[in-house]
Write an enzyme that holds these catalytic residues in place. Structure first.
Site, PDB file in Angstrom:
ATOM      1  N   HIS A  61     -23.215 -37.286 -26.783  1.00 37.09           N
ATOM      2  CA  HIS A  61     -24.559 -37.724 -27.126  1.00 37.09           C
ATOM      3  C   HIS A  61     -25.614 -36.468 -27.380  1.00 37.09           C
ATOM      4  CE1 HIS A  61     -24.371 -36.587 -22.863  1.00 37.09           C
ATOM      5  NE2 HIS A  61     -25.863 -36.532 -22.597  1.00 37.09           N
ATOM      6  N   HIS A  63     -28.083 -34.810 -26.019  1.00 40.16           N
ATOM      7  CA  HIS A  63     -28.910 -34.288 -24.916  1.00 40.16           C
ATOM      8  C   HIS A  63     -28.723 -32.731 -25.215  1.00 40.16           C
ATOM      9  CE1 HIS A  63     -29.612 -38.027 -22.047  1.00 40.16           C
ATOM     10  NE2 HIS A  63     -30.185 -38.045 -22.903  1.00 40.16           N
ATOM     11  N   ASP A  65     -28.396 -30.152 -23.267  1.00 37.27           N
ATOM     12  CA  ASP A  65     -27.322 -29.499 -22.474  1.00 37.27           C
ATOM     13  C   ASP A  65     -25.768 -29.694 -23.231  1.00 37.27           C
ATOM     14  OD1 ASP A  65     -27.783 -32.218 -21.711  1.00 37.27           O
ATOM     15  OD2 ASP A  65     -26.306 -31.673 -20.006  1.00 37.27           O
ATOM     16  N   HIS A  66     -25.737 -30.671 -24.292  1.00 36.77           N
ATOM     17  CA  HIS A  66     -24.543 -31.023 -24.845  1.00 36.77           C
ATOM     18  C   HIS A  66     -24.471 -30.575 -26.466  1.00 36.77           C
ATOM     19  CE1 HIS A  66     -22.639 -33.915 -21.888  1.00 36.77           C
ATOM     20  NE2 HIS A  66     -23.917 -33.787 -21.541  1.00 36.77           N
ATOM     21  N   HIS A 138     -25.945 -44.173 -21.325  1.00 42.76           N
ATOM     22  CA  HIS A 138     -26.439 -42.813 -20.515  1.00 42.76           C
ATOM     23  C   HIS A 138     -27.811 -42.569 -21.010  1.00 42.76           C
ATOM     24  CE1 HIS A 138     -26.158 -38.638 -19.082  1.00 42.76           C
ATOM     25  NE2 HIS A 138     -26.807 -38.168 -20.160  1.00 42.76           N
TER      26      HIS A 138
END
Length: 145
Positions: A61, A63, A65-66, A138
């Site tokens: 996904h 976001h 932090d990814h 998510h």
């Protein structure tokens, strides 16, 4: 068959002293792929001996932090003189994210970045194996497992 799964980061949205943010390296028969590329992924790759000669990065996904680590990873690969294309796979919105990412840093990359947005059930075939994304929920973000 040789298969190694190296958890480069398993912390949630912020790193800790012991754990980096999201990234997993999968090495099968010498073929290396990343699943997610959080900030600090390059450092973790060096720490655990993961080859920078990878051809695929999969995002579960989008976001921050990814995905934040992809900016530095692409720039490092360009500085190293990479010419082979990098394939990026992810959910809806990945194309837009990668257009923005490629613009950061000023100079053009020394290689092409090929972006494919995946849907659940799409098969990403490799020699003798495949990545097959599936839908996950998510927090309302288009997400794949």
């Amino acid at each position: 068959m040789s298969l190694t799964v190296r958890f480069l980061g398993t912390s949630a949205s912020r790193p800790t002293v012991e754990r980096n943010v999201a990234s997993i390296a999968i090495v099968r028969e010498g073929d290396t792929v990343l699943v997610d590329c959080g900030e600090g992924t390059q450092r973790q790759m060096m720490r655990y001996g993961i080859s920078f000669a990878l051809a695929d990065v999969f995002f579960t996904h989008l976001h921050a932090d990814h995905v934040l680590g992809i900016i530095g990873l692409l720039r490092t690969l360009s500085l190293q003189g990479r010419t082979d294309p990098m394939r990026i796979w992810g959910p809806a919105g990945t194309q837009r994210l990668m257009k923005r990412t490629e613009a950061l840093g000023g100079e053009r990359l020394s290689f092409a970045v090929e972006v494919t947005e995946c849907a659940p059930g799409d098969s990403v075939a490799r020699a003798g194996w495949a990545m097959i994304p599936f839908a996950v929920d998510h927090r309302g973000s288009p997400s794949l497992g």
